[in-house]
Motif scaffolding. Structure first.
Motif, short mmCIF file in Angstrom:
data_model
loop_
_atom_site.label_atom_id
_atom_site.label_comp_id
_atom_site.label_asym_id
_atom_site.label_seq_id
_atom_site.Cartn_x
_atom_site.Cartn_y
_atom_site.Cartn_z
N ALA A 104 -12.62 6.41 -7.50
CA ALA A 104 -11.97 5.16 -7.87
C ALA A 104 -10.45 5.28 -7.79
O ALA A 104 -9.76 4.37 -7.28
N ALA A 105 -9.91 6.41 -8.26
CA ALA A 105 -8.46 6.62 -8.22
C ALA A 105 -7.97 6.69 -6.78
O ALA A 105 -6.92 6.12 -6.43
N LEU A 106 -8.71 7.38 -5.92
CA LEU A 106 -8.31 7.47 -4.51
C LEU A 106 -8.38 6.10 -3.84
O LEU A 106 -7.55 5.78 -2.98
N GLY A 107 -9.37 5.29 -4.22
CA GLY A 107 -9.47 3.94 -3.67
C GLY A 107 -8.26 3.10 -4.06
O GLY A 107 -7.70 2.37 -3.23
N ARG A 108 -7.84 3.22 -5.32
CA ARG A 108 -6.65 2.48 -5.77
C ARG A 108 -5.39 2.98 -5.06
O ARG A 108 -4.52 2.20 -4.70
N LEU A 109 -5.32 4.30 -4.84
CA LEU A 109 -4.18 4.86 -4.12
C LEU A 109 -4.13 4.34 -2.69
O LEU A 109 -3.06 3.96 -2.19
N GLN A 110 -5.28 4.30 -2.02
CA GLN A 110 -5.31 3.80 -0.65
C GLN A 110 -4.91 2.33 -0.60
O GLN A 110 -4.19 1.90 0.30
N THR A 111 -5.36 1.54 -1.57
CA THR A 111 -4.98 0.13 -1.62
C THR A 111 -3.47 -0.02 -1.79
O THR A 111 -2.83 -0.83 -1.12
N TYR A 112 -2.89 0.79 -2.67
CA TYR A 112 -1.45 0.75 -2.89
C TYR A 112 -0.70 1.12 -1.61
O TYR A 112 0.28 0.47 -1.23
N LEU A 113 -1.15 2.20 -0.94
CA LEU A 113 -0.48 2.65 0.29
C LEU A 113 -0.54 1.58 1.37
O LEU A 113 0.43 1.37 2.10
N GLU A 114 -1.66 0.89 1.47
CA GLU A 114 -1.79 -0.17 2.49
C GLU A 114 -0.94 -1.39 2.12
O GLU A 114 -0.28 -1.96 2.98
N ASP A 115 -0.96 -1.79 0.85
CA ASP A 115 -0.19 -2.96 0.42
C ASP A 115 1.31 -2.75 0.52
O ASP A 115 2.06 -3.67 0.83
N SER A 116 1.77 -1.53 0.25
CA SER A 116 3.21 -1.24 0.26
C SER A 116 3.74 -0.94 1.66
O SER A 116 4.95 -0.93 1.86
N GLY A 117 2.86 -0.70 2.62
CA GLY A 117 3.31 -0.39 3.97
C GLY A 117 3.52 1.10 4.21
O GLY A 117 3.86 1.51 5.31
N ILE A 118 3.34 1.89 3.17
CA ILE A 118 3.53 3.34 3.32
C ILE A 118 2.47 3.92 4.25
O ILE A 118 2.74 4.82 5.05
N ARG A 119 1.27 3.37 4.19
CA ARG A 119 0.17 3.87 5.03
C ARG A 119 0.52 3.75 6.52
O ARG A 119 0.27 4.66 7.30
N LEU A 120 1.13 2.61 6.91
CA LEU A 120 1.52 2.42 8.30
C LEU A 120 2.57 3.44 8.71
O LEU A 120 2.48 4.03 9.80
#
Length: 151
Positions: A65-81
């Motif tokens: 669950a924590a990793l899922g929230r982290l991935q959501t944050y990274l995608e929403d903030s643009g850091i993932r890109l």
């Protein structure tokens, strides 16, 4: 002169044998030690990771669950890109270049900060400077506190 030539040959042979000893025994042993250390560290990390997974029980659901929230944050903030763009096939090469630049900068800083003992002069603080600082210390802390700190 024969003694001088023999002495030079003996000295050259000793230097050569020391160099050969360094490159044929010492450096490979150091490399082997570093490699063995890295291997054992990896094994230790893997073993502890395995033990934690086995002992965790249902805690992996919390991590999921924590990793899922982290991935959501990274995608929403643009850091993932940004991470995806940085993590390409040249990533290791880029890190290697970055390491080389950092090493060069560190060596340059060390050269700049080296002090030549012949040119170094230590300036002793004067009594006038000491009185100046004590006047401000006394006004800030009070004479009783300063007197109590003197042993």
């Amino acid at each position: 002169k024969k003694v001088g030539i023999l002495a030079n040959i003996k000295d050259s042979f000793q230097k050569l044998s020391i160099t050969l000893f360094k490159y044929s025994i010492v450096y490979p042993l150091l490399t082997l030690r570093k490699g063995l250390s890295a291997l054992l560290s990896g094994i230790g990390f893997g073993w502890n990771f395995f033990k934690d997974i086995v002992k965790a029980g249902n805690h992996h659901l919390e991590w999921k669950a924590a990793l899922g929230r982290l991935q959501t944050y990274l995608e929403d903030s643009g850091i993932r890109l940004e991470m995806d763009l940085a993590m390409n096939e040249r990533f290791i090469t880029n890190i290697s270049v970055y390491d080389d630049v950092q090493r060069e900068l560190k060596q340059n800083r060390q050269k700049e900060t080296k002090i030549d003992p012949a040119k170094a002069t230590t300036k002793q603080p004067s009594l006038q400077q000491a009185a100046h600082f004590m006047r401000f210390a006394t006004s800030a802390y009070g004479s009783e506190m300063i007197a109590s700190s003197i042993l």
